[in-house]
Design a protein around this motif. Sequence first.
Motif, PDB file in Angstrom:
ATOM      1  N   MET A 151       3.541  20.233  -1.730  1.00 49.28           N
ATOM      2  CA  MET A 151       2.658  18.928  -1.923  1.00 49.28           C
ATOM      3  C   MET A 151       3.474  17.761  -1.673  1.00 49.28           C
ATOM      4  O   MET A 151       4.598  17.445  -2.043  1.00 49.28           O
ATOM      5  CB  MET A 151       1.993  19.062  -3.332  1.00 49.28           C
ATOM      6  CG  MET A 151       0.860  18.150  -3.656  1.00 49.28           C
ATOM      7  SD  MET A 151       0.334  18.158  -5.368  1.00 49.28           S
ATOM      8  CE  MET A 151       1.425  16.747  -5.963  1.00 49.28           C
ATOM      9  N   VAL A 152       2.750  16.703  -0.812  1.00 49.11           N
ATOM     10  CA  VAL A 152       3.447  15.526  -0.646  1.00 49.11           C
ATOM     11  C   VAL A 152       3.155  14.411  -1.696  1.00 49.11           C
ATOM     12  O   VAL A 152       1.892  14.338  -2.233  1.00 49.11           O
ATOM     13  CB  VAL A 152       2.933  14.956   0.688  1.00 49.11           C
ATOM     14  CG1 VAL A 152       3.805  13.662   1.162  1.00 49.11           C
ATOM     15  CG2 VAL A 152       3.002  15.889   1.879  1.00 49.11           C
ATOM     16  N   LEU A 153       4.109  13.840  -2.329  1.00 52.14           N
ATOM     17  CA  LEU A 153       3.915  12.972  -3.246  1.00 52.14           C
ATOM     18  C   LEU A 153       3.138  11.793  -2.969  1.00 52.14           C
ATOM     19  O   LEU A 153       3.292  11.212  -1.714  1.00 52.14           O
ATOM     20  CB  LEU A 153       5.266  12.624  -4.129  1.00 52.14           C
ATOM     21  CG  LEU A 153       5.467  13.197  -5.299  1.00 52.14           C
ATOM     22  CD1 LEU A 153       6.984  12.796  -5.562  1.00 52.14           C
ATOM     23  CD2 LEU A 153       4.513  12.565  -6.380  1.00 52.14           C
ATOM     24  N   MET A 154       2.384  11.088  -3.721  1.00 52.87           N
ATOM     25  CA  MET A 154       1.708   9.726  -3.549  1.00 52.87           C
ATOM     26  C   MET A 154       2.077   8.912  -4.462  1.00 52.87           C
ATOM     27  O   MET A 154       2.428   8.983  -5.604  1.00 52.87           O
ATOM     28  CB  MET A 154       0.113  10.056  -3.867  1.00 52.87           C
ATOM     29  CG  MET A 154      -0.510   8.686  -3.411  1.00 52.87           C
ATOM     30  SD  MET A 154      -2.380   9.010  -3.942  1.00 52.87           S
ATOM     31  CE  MET A 154      -1.951   8.767  -5.632  1.00 52.87           C
ATOM     32  N   GLU A 155       2.797   7.766  -3.893  1.00 51.56           N
ATOM     33  CA  GLU A 155       3.699   6.736  -4.719  1.00 51.56           C
ATOM     34  C   GLU A 155       3.211   5.400  -4.431  1.00 51.56           C
ATOM     35  O   GLU A 155       3.031   4.997  -3.120  1.00 51.56           O
ATOM     36  CB  GLU A 155       5.097   6.963  -4.212  1.00 51.56           C
ATOM     37  CG  GLU A 155       5.701   8.074  -4.619  1.00 51.56           C
ATOM     38  CD  GLU A 155       7.246   8.080  -4.380  1.00 51.56           C
ATOM     39  OE1 GLU A 155       8.174   7.919  -5.200  1.00 51.56           O
ATOM     40  OE2 GLU A 155       7.568   8.091  -3.296  1.00 51.56           O
ATOM     41  N   ILE A 156       3.202   4.550  -5.580  1.00 53.44           N
ATOM     42  CA  ILE A 156       3.232   3.116  -5.430  1.00 53.44           C
ATOM     43  C   ILE A 156       4.439   2.375  -5.184  1.00 53.44           C
ATOM     44  O   ILE A 156       5.360   2.720  -6.335  1.00 53.44           O
ATOM     45  CB  ILE A 156       2.228   2.664  -6.426  1.00 53.44           C
ATOM     46  CG1 ILE A 156       0.881   3.080  -6.264  1.00 53.44           C
ATOM     47  CG2 ILE A 156       2.451   0.995  -6.416  1.00 53.44           C
ATOM     48  CD1 ILE A 156      -0.252   2.359  -7.288  1.00 53.44           C
ATOM     49  N   LYS A 157       4.739   1.646  -4.407  1.00 49.39           N
ATOM     50  CA  LYS A 157       6.067   0.949  -4.411  1.00 49.39           C
ATOM     51  C   LYS A 157       5.953  -0.380  -3.746  1.00 49.39           C
ATOM     52  O   LYS A 157       4.883  -0.904  -3.127  1.00 49.39           O
ATOM     53  CB  LYS A 157       7.124   1.750  -3.312  1.00 49.39           C
ATOM     54  CG  LYS A 157       7.345   3.050  -3.482  1.00 49.39           C
ATOM     55  CD  LYS A 157       8.508   3.685  -2.500  1.00 49.39           C
ATOM     56  CE  LYS A 157       8.940   5.095  -2.830  1.00 49.39           C
ATOM     57  NZ  LYS A 157       9.526   5.577  -1.319  1.00 49.39           N
ATOM     58  N   LYS A 158       7.104  -1.018  -4.123  1.00 46.84           N
ATOM     59  CA  LYS A 158       7.202  -2.641  -3.590  1.00 46.84           C
ATOM     60  C   LYS A 158       7.280  -2.683  -2.012  1.00 46.84           C
ATOM     61  O   LYS A 158       7.964  -1.742  -1.579  1.00 46.84           O
ATOM     62  CB  LYS A 158       8.481  -3.096  -4.247  1.00 46.84           C
ATOM     63  CG  LYS A 158       8.181  -4.668  -4.533  1.00 46.84           C
ATOM     64  CD  LYS A 158       9.193  -5.322  -5.299  1.00 46.84           C
ATOM     65  CE  LYS A 158       9.029  -6.720  -5.242  1.00 46.84           C
ATOM     66  NZ  LYS A 158      10.174  -7.512  -5.085  1.00 46.84           N
ATOM     67  N   VAL A 159       6.620  -3.481  -1.528  1.00 47.64           N
ATOM     68  CA  VAL A 159       6.648  -3.534   0.029  1.00 47.64           C
ATOM     69  C   VAL A 159       7.931  -4.568   0.543  1.00 47.64           C
ATOM     70  O   VAL A 159       8.305  -5.298  -0.471  1.00 47.64           O
ATOM     71  CB  VAL A 159       5.239  -4.335   0.711  1.00 47.64           C
ATOM     72  CG1 VAL A 159       5.680  -4.540   1.989  1.00 47.64           C
ATOM     73  CG2 VAL A 159       4.066  -3.503   0.638  1.00 47.64           C
ATOM     74  N   THR A 160       8.558  -3.881   1.467  1.00 49.90           N
ATOM     75  CA  THR A 160      10.104  -4.557   1.906  1.00 49.90           C
ATOM     76  C   THR A 160       9.546  -4.843   3.258  1.00 49.90           C
ATOM     77  O   THR A 160       8.473  -4.449   4.020  1.00 49.90           O
ATOM     78  CB  THR A 160      11.089  -3.759   1.829  1.00 49.90           C
ATOM     79  OG1 THR A 160      11.155  -2.860   2.664  1.00 49.90           O
ATOM     80  CG2 THR A 160      11.411  -3.246   0.504  1.00 49.90           C
ATOM     81  N   SER A 161      10.660  -5.654   3.877  1.00 53.08           N
ATOM     82  CA  SER A 161      10.508  -6.072   5.392  1.00 53.08           C
ATOM     83  C   SER A 161      10.530  -4.687   6.388  1.00 53.08           C
ATOM     84  O   SER A 161       9.887  -4.762   7.433  1.00 53.08           O
ATOM     85  CB  SER A 161      11.605  -6.919   5.698  1.00 53.08           C
ATOM     86  OG  SER A 161      12.755  -6.586   5.305  1.00 53.08           O
ATOM     87  N   LYS A 162      10.967  -3.639   5.805  1.00 56.37           N
ATOM     88  CA  LYS A 162      10.864  -2.324   6.629  1.00 56.37           C
ATOM     89  C   LYS A 162       9.543  -1.767   6.714  1.00 56.37           C
ATOM     90  O   LYS A 162       9.370  -1.067   7.564  1.00 56.37           O
ATOM     91  CB  LYS A 162      11.806  -1.289   5.747  1.00 56.37           C
ATOM     92  CG  LYS A 162      13.253  -1.477   6.139  1.00 56.37           C
ATOM     93  CD  LYS A 162      13.986  -0.308   5.182  1.00 56.37           C
ATOM     94  CE  LYS A 162      15.377  -0.639   5.153  1.00 56.37           C
ATOM     95  NZ  LYS A 162      15.953   0.316   3.934  1.00 56.37           N
ATOM     96  N   ASP A 163       8.626  -2.252   5.995  1.00 59.15           N
ATOM     97  CA  ASP A 163       7.154  -1.593   5.916  1.00 59.15           C
ATOM     98  C   ASP A 163       6.425  -2.698   6.872  1.00 59.15           C
ATOM     99  O   ASP A 163       5.198  -2.397   7.189  1.00 59.15           O
ATOM    100  CB  ASP A 163       6.579  -1.842   4.737  1.00 59.15           C
ATOM    101  CG  ASP A 163       7.411  -0.892   3.706  1.00 59.15           C
ATOM    102  OD1 ASP A 163       7.573   0.102   3.918  1.00 59.15           O
ATOM    103  OD2 ASP A 163       7.656  -1.505   2.462  1.00 59.15           O
ATOM    104  N   LEU A 164       7.156  -3.793   7.479  1.00 59.00           N
ATOM    105  CA  LEU A 164       6.092  -4.879   7.987  1.00 59.00           C
ATOM    106  C   LEU A 164       5.210  -4.227   8.987  1.00 59.00           C
ATOM    107  O   LEU A 164       4.158  -4.495   9.374  1.00 59.00           O
ATOM    108  CB  LEU A 164       6.766  -5.962   8.518  1.00 59.00           C
ATOM    109  CG  LEU A 164       7.088  -7.173   7.734  1.00 59.00           C
ATOM    110  CD1 LEU A 164       7.912  -8.136   8.536  1.00 59.00           C
ATOM    111  CD2 LEU A 164       5.751  -7.919   7.464  1.00 59.00           C
ATOM    112  N   LYS A 165       5.802  -3.405  10.128  1.00 62.40           N
ATOM    113  CA  LYS A 165       4.968  -2.988  11.350  1.00 62.40           C
ATOM    114  C   LYS A 165       3.896  -2.218  10.723  1.00 62.40           C
ATOM    115  O   LYS A 165       2.783  -2.581  11.317  1.00 62.40           O
ATOM    116  CB  LYS A 165       5.952  -2.235  11.991  1.00 62.40           C
ATOM    117  CG  LYS A 165       5.988  -2.562  13.552  1.00 62.40           C
ATOM    118  CD  LYS A 165       7.072  -1.540  14.183  1.00 62.40           C
ATOM    119  CE  LYS A 165       6.601  -1.326  15.624  1.00 62.40           C
ATOM    120  NZ  LYS A 165       7.607  -0.704  16.328  1.00 62.40           N
ATOM    121  N   LYS A 166       3.990  -1.333   9.961  1.00 60.66           N
ATOM    122  CA  LYS A 166       2.936  -0.650   9.586  1.00 60.66           C
ATOM    123  C   LYS A 166       1.657  -1.399   8.789  1.00 60.66           C
ATOM    124  O   LYS A 166       0.495  -1.320   8.999  1.00 60.66           O
ATOM    125  CB  LYS A 166       3.277   0.500   8.536  1.00 60.66           C
ATOM    126  CG  LYS A 166       3.896   1.918   9.131  1.00 60.66           C
ATOM    127  CD  LYS A 166       3.890   2.983   8.317  1.00 60.66           C
ATOM    128  CE  LYS A 166       4.437   4.125   8.790  1.00 60.66           C
ATOM    129  NZ  LYS A 166       5.014   5.190   7.973  1.00 60.66           N
TER     130      LYS A 166
END
Length: 152
Positions: A1-16
Amino acid sequence: MVLMEIKKVTSKDLKKIISLEQQIFKKNAFSKELMVNLIENSALFLKLETGKHLIGFIIAIKDKKERANIINFLINPKFRNQGYGSYLLQNMINKIKNLKGVKKIVLNVQINNTAAINLYEKFDFKKSPIIFENYYQSGESAYLMELEINSL
Ligand SMILES: CC(C)(COP(=O)(O)OP(=O)(O)OC[C@H]1O[C@@H](n2cnc3c(N)ncnc32)[C@H](O)[C@@H]1OP(=O)(O)O)[C@@H](O)C(=O)NCCC(=O)NCCS
């Protein structure tokens, strides 16, 4: 099972983040510069993901002494109607409640966006009687919705 998580956004996430933002909001999408600015200036910027997939994100800022404003919020169309929007919104409301002195959460929503309005009403947000004409780049009008909260 893949975990579903809430995380803080960082600049690494920008593209998506930007790609999904443009796909959903088109003309009304936040620019890359604005997203960078929000990350750098520590807005409350949360993402929900499962493995490599971005399910959605939500952004809030404290725009007045006693007020937080949810300025952006979306769920990837592939993941809608499964409770993820509610989960992310609830998480953001909880985070805002931890901000000292904040007594109210506001947001703007397109007047024809029934899905979002229903969701906000489920969380007890109330429409204010004022309609903001031509609020969006697309020319659409917006409601202001408000939720009174008991913060710390
Ligand atoms: C609004 C949005 C975030 C909802 O996300 P979601 O994950 O599908 O929402 P949930 O599955 O948690 O649904 C929660 C409630 O929202 C409302 N809702 C969601 N989709 C709906 C639809 N298509 N029609 C009517 N109501 C809907 C319902 O009240 C639902 O509760 P219910 O399941 O008990 O009926 C999503 O539709 C979205 O990203 N829309 C495009 C971007 C957008 O409009 N963002 C808000 C900008 S202000």
